[in-house]
Design a protein around this motif. Structure first.
Motif, PDB file in Angstrom:
ATOM      1  N   VAL A 117       1.466  -1.974  -1.687  1.00 20.65           N
ATOM      2  CA  VAL A 117       2.457  -1.865  -0.366  1.00 20.65           C
ATOM      3  C   VAL A 117       3.511  -0.783  -0.632  1.00 20.65           C
ATOM      4  O   VAL A 117       3.876  -0.129   0.426  1.00 20.65           O
ATOM      5  CB  VAL A 117       3.230  -2.952  -0.261  1.00 20.65           C
ATOM      6  CG1 VAL A 117       4.292  -3.095   0.844  1.00 20.65           C
ATOM      7  CG2 VAL A 117       2.279  -4.416   0.164  1.00 20.65           C
ATOM      8  N   GLU A 118       4.133  -0.546  -2.042  1.00 22.58           N
ATOM      9  CA  GLU A 118       5.102   0.222  -2.040  1.00 22.58           C
ATOM     10  C   GLU A 118       4.384   1.876  -2.058  1.00 22.58           C
ATOM     11  O   GLU A 118       5.096   2.583  -1.700  1.00 22.58           O
ATOM     12  CB  GLU A 118       5.595   0.059  -3.704  1.00 22.58           C
ATOM     13  CG  GLU A 118       6.643   1.201  -4.107  1.00 22.58           C
ATOM     14  CD  GLU A 118       7.989   0.699  -3.231  1.00 22.58           C
ATOM     15  OE1 GLU A 118       8.716   1.867  -3.172  1.00 22.58           O
ATOM     16  OE2 GLU A 118       8.284  -0.285  -2.648  1.00 22.58           O
ATOM     17  N   SER A 119       3.044   2.034  -2.566  1.00 18.16           N
ATOM     18  CA  SER A 119       2.511   3.332  -2.510  1.00 18.16           C
ATOM     19  C   SER A 119       2.417   3.641  -1.038  1.00 18.16           C
ATOM     20  O   SER A 119       2.199   4.921  -0.768  1.00 18.16           O
ATOM     21  CB  SER A 119       1.168   3.150  -3.307  1.00 18.16           C
ATOM     22  OG  SER A 119       0.184   2.498  -2.555  1.00 18.16           O
ATOM     23  N   LEU A 120       2.552   2.664  -0.129  1.00 18.08           N
ATOM     24  CA  LEU A 120       1.876   2.966   1.391  1.00 18.08           C
ATOM     25  C   LEU A 120       3.149   3.564   1.898  1.00 18.08           C
ATOM     26  O   LEU A 120       2.965   4.346   3.075  1.00 18.08           O
ATOM     27  CB  LEU A 120       1.496   1.929   2.097  1.00 18.08           C
ATOM     28  CG  LEU A 120       0.011   1.283   1.521  1.00 18.08           C
ATOM     29  CD1 LEU A 120      -0.347   0.162   2.450  1.00 18.08           C
ATOM     30  CD2 LEU A 120      -1.017   2.281   1.663  1.00 18.08           C
ATOM     31  N   ASN A 121       4.347   3.667   1.136  1.00 12.65           N
ATOM     32  CA  ASN A 121       5.688   4.092   1.947  1.00 12.65           C
ATOM     33  C   ASN A 121       5.834   3.670   3.328  1.00 12.65           C
ATOM     34  O   ASN A 121       5.941   4.368   4.257  1.00 12.65           O
ATOM     35  CB  ASN A 121       5.612   6.027   1.794  1.00 12.65           C
ATOM     36  CG  ASN A 121       7.001   6.198   2.125  1.00 12.65           C
ATOM     37  OD1 ASN A 121       7.942   5.594   1.673  1.00 12.65           O
ATOM     38  ND2 ASN A 121       6.763   7.499   2.657  1.00 12.65           N
ATOM     39  N   LEU A 122       5.749   2.437   3.600  1.00  6.04           N
ATOM     40  CA  LEU A 122       5.685   1.781   5.039  1.00  6.04           C
ATOM     41  C   LEU A 122       7.389   1.671   5.273  1.00  6.04           C
ATOM     42  O   LEU A 122       8.261   1.575   4.611  1.00  6.04           O
ATOM     43  CB  LEU A 122       5.525   0.189   4.857  1.00  6.04           C
ATOM     44  CG  LEU A 122       3.994   0.118   4.446  1.00  6.04           C
ATOM     45  CD1 LEU A 122       3.500  -1.335   4.453  1.00  6.04           C
ATOM     46  CD2 LEU A 122       2.805   1.009   5.266  1.00  6.04           C
ATOM     47  N   THR A 123       7.557   1.558   6.798  1.00  6.73           N
ATOM     48  CA  THR A 123       8.952   1.646   7.047  1.00  6.73           C
ATOM     49  C   THR A 123       9.342   0.076   7.223  1.00  6.73           C
ATOM     50  O   THR A 123       8.406  -0.826   6.656  1.00  6.73           O
ATOM     51  CB  THR A 123       8.729   2.166   8.648  1.00  6.73           C
ATOM     52  OG1 THR A 123       7.990   1.275   9.541  1.00  6.73           O
ATOM     53  CG2 THR A 123       8.402   3.398   8.892  1.00  6.73           C
ATOM     54  N   TYR A 124      10.643  -0.289   7.300  1.00  5.31           N
ATOM     55  CA  TYR A 124      10.999  -1.637   7.276  1.00  5.31           C
ATOM     56  C   TYR A 124      10.005  -2.483   8.327  1.00  5.31           C
ATOM     57  O   TYR A 124       9.732  -3.623   7.821  1.00  5.31           O
ATOM     58  CB  TYR A 124      12.392  -1.490   7.596  1.00  5.31           C
ATOM     59  CG  TYR A 124      12.973  -3.071   7.823  1.00  5.31           C
ATOM     60  CD1 TYR A 124      13.338  -3.669   6.657  1.00  5.31           C
ATOM     61  CD2 TYR A 124      12.994  -3.530   9.161  1.00  5.31           C
ATOM     62  CE1 TYR A 124      13.997  -5.170   6.803  1.00  5.31           C
ATOM     63  CE2 TYR A 124      13.442  -4.875   9.276  1.00  5.31           C
ATOM     64  CZ  TYR A 124      13.742  -5.655   8.088  1.00  5.31           C
ATOM     65  OH  TYR A 124      14.444  -6.940   8.218  1.00  5.31           O
ATOM     66  N   ASN A 125       9.671  -2.036   9.547  1.00  7.79           N
ATOM     67  CA  ASN A 125       9.347  -2.644  10.595  1.00  7.79           C
ATOM     68  C   ASN A 125       7.750  -2.992  10.102  1.00  7.79           C
ATOM     69  O   ASN A 125       7.261  -3.961  10.472  1.00  7.79           O
ATOM     70  CB  ASN A 125       9.252  -2.150  11.765  1.00  7.79           C
ATOM     71  CG  ASN A 125      10.396  -2.570  12.626  1.00  7.79           C
ATOM     72  OD1 ASN A 125      11.043  -3.523  12.114  1.00  7.79           O
ATOM     73  ND2 ASN A 125      10.907  -1.866  13.687  1.00  7.79           N
ATOM     74  N   MET A 126       7.024  -1.998   9.395  1.00  7.95           N
ATOM     75  CA  MET A 126       5.833  -2.193   9.080  1.00  7.95           C
ATOM     76  C   MET A 126       5.581  -3.158   7.949  1.00  7.95           C
ATOM     77  O   MET A 126       4.585  -3.980   8.009  1.00  7.95           O
ATOM     78  CB  MET A 126       5.237  -0.634   8.653  1.00  7.95           C
ATOM     79  CG  MET A 126       5.240   0.488   9.754  1.00  7.95           C
ATOM     80  SD  MET A 126       4.703   1.919   9.216  1.00  7.95           S
ATOM     81  CE  MET A 126       3.047   1.827   8.716  1.00  7.95           C
ATOM     82  N   LYS A 127       6.525  -2.962   7.092  1.00  7.17           N
ATOM     83  CA  LYS A 127       6.564  -3.931   5.892  1.00  7.17           C
ATOM     84  C   LYS A 127       6.529  -5.479   6.469  1.00  7.17           C
ATOM     85  O   LYS A 127       5.751  -6.496   6.167  1.00  7.17           O
ATOM     86  CB  LYS A 127       7.651  -3.795   4.902  1.00  7.17           C
ATOM     87  CG  LYS A 127       7.378  -2.633   3.934  1.00  7.17           C
ATOM     88  CD  LYS A 127       8.199  -2.410   3.165  1.00  7.17           C
ATOM     89  CE  LYS A 127       8.308  -1.459   2.048  1.00  7.17           C
ATOM     90  NZ  LYS A 127       9.522  -1.110   1.216  1.00  7.17           N
ATOM     91  N   LEU A 128       7.456  -5.593   7.474  1.00  2.00           N
ATOM     92  CA  LEU A 128       7.877  -6.928   8.036  1.00  2.00           C
ATOM     93  C   LEU A 128       6.584  -7.382   8.952  1.00  2.00           C
ATOM     94  O   LEU A 128       6.388  -8.670   8.915  1.00  2.00           O
ATOM     95  CB  LEU A 128       9.273  -6.780   8.953  1.00  2.00           C
ATOM     96  CG  LEU A 128       9.711  -8.152   9.445  1.00  2.00           C
ATOM     97  CD1 LEU A 128       9.926  -9.174   8.406  1.00  2.00           C
ATOM     98  CD2 LEU A 128      11.058  -8.130  10.135  1.00  2.00           C
ATOM     99  N   ALA A 129       5.813  -6.440   9.477  1.00  6.39           N
ATOM    100  CA  ALA A 129       4.535  -6.835  10.312  1.00  6.39           C
ATOM    101  C   ALA A 129       3.719  -7.065   9.448  1.00  6.39           C
ATOM    102  O   ALA A 129       3.031  -8.145   9.781  1.00  6.39           O
ATOM    103  CB  ALA A 129       4.446  -5.308  11.146  1.00  6.39           C
ATOM    104  N   LEU A 130       3.739  -6.497   8.178  1.00  4.11           N
ATOM    105  CA  LEU A 130       2.466  -6.847   7.404  1.00  4.11           C
ATOM    106  C   LEU A 130       2.799  -8.305   6.769  1.00  4.11           C
ATOM    107  O   LEU A 130       1.624  -9.157   6.809  1.00  4.11           O
ATOM    108  CB  LEU A 130       2.571  -5.883   6.076  1.00  4.11           C
ATOM    109  CG  LEU A 130       1.612  -6.029   5.020  1.00  4.11           C
ATOM    110  CD1 LEU A 130      -0.072  -6.061   5.512  1.00  4.11           C
ATOM    111  CD2 LEU A 130       1.504  -4.826   4.071  1.00  4.11           C
ATOM    112  N   GLU A 131       4.151  -8.851   6.722  1.00  6.34           N
ATOM    113  CA  GLU A 131       4.299 -10.147   5.845  1.00  6.34           C
ATOM    114  C   GLU A 131       4.175 -11.015   6.674  1.00  6.34           C
ATOM    115  O   GLU A 131       3.521 -12.048   6.548  1.00  6.34           O
ATOM    116  CB  GLU A 131       5.921 -10.007   5.507  1.00  6.34           C
ATOM    117  CG  GLU A 131       6.136  -9.150   4.354  1.00  6.34           C
ATOM    118  CD  GLU A 131       7.634  -9.204   3.963  1.00  6.34           C
ATOM    119  OE1 GLU A 131       8.191  -9.771   4.510  1.00  6.34           O
ATOM    120  OE2 GLU A 131       8.005  -8.640   2.730  1.00  6.34           O
TER     121      GLU A 131
END
Length: 206
Positions: free
Chosen positions: A154-168
């Protein structure tokens, strides 16, 4: 509520050490009530437990439930905003939409809810185990029960805050419309998040 333990007028006051806990309890209470329609019985239990915690919090013998963790998470965030109001704007998203203290607080709480949801999906109740499906107690040195690899990916994908939250949220079992409600985004936007995540994953890991 017949008993006057929930005073919603507090939400209009300036955030201070005197009212921050009451504010946090109300935010957690109203948000869990809203989410019952999306998350079902588990959220209904958190909601009921939280109300019980608020009602009996001053009793020395009361044992707090997991639901009260949500109020505490809100309180920790609001403590950083003494002197402000919940309606105060603290930033803007990429589309120029206002982000208020309250919205930011709810997003913090949602991250905790999603983490709890993910943990629930990964766990098996001891009451549900039978000799046929009981997991082996044999220790295998090559299997580590952690999420280090997942976190690194997940860290390597350099996701935005909203993208991380969407994934969770997705890992926790929520649908695209439900995720859109939490993020305050259109369903199509949520869908685009996952397309971008897949593209980044494919570009790095093939």
């Amino acid at each position: 509520m017949k008993c006057n333990i929930l005073d919603f007028n507090i939400l209009k006051e300036e955030i201070s050490s005197d009212n921050v806990l009451a504010m946090s309890e109300l935010i957690a209470f109203t948000e869990t009530r809203y989410l019952i329609g999306y998350m079902g019985s588990r959220m209904q239990k958190l909601y009921a437990d939280l109300y019980t915690d608020i009602k009996h919090k001053n009793e020395a013998s009361h044992v707090f439930s997991d639901g009260y963790d949500l109020a505490q998470e809100c309180a920790l965030y609001l403590c950083e905003h003494y002197g402000q109001h919940l309606s105060d704007v603290i930033g803007y998203n990429k589309k120029g939409k206002k982000i208020t203290v309250r919205i930011a607080c709810i997003k913090k709480m949602m991250k905790l809810i999603n983490r709890k949801w993910s943990d629930n999906y990964r766990c098996i109740s001891a009451d549900d185990l039978t000799p046929a499906n009981e997991p082996s107690t044999e220790i295998k040195e090559d299997v580590k029960q952690d999420y280090t690899v997942y976190d690194k990916i997940v860290e390597s994908l350099n996701l935005t805050y909203n993208m991380k939250l969407a994934l969770e949220c997705r890992i926790a079992g929520l649908s695209y419309p439900e995720i859109g409600r939490i993020l305050e985004r259109a369903q199509s936007t949520v869908f685009e998040y996952f397309i971008k995540m897949r593209q980044r994953y494919t570009a790095i890991y093939g």
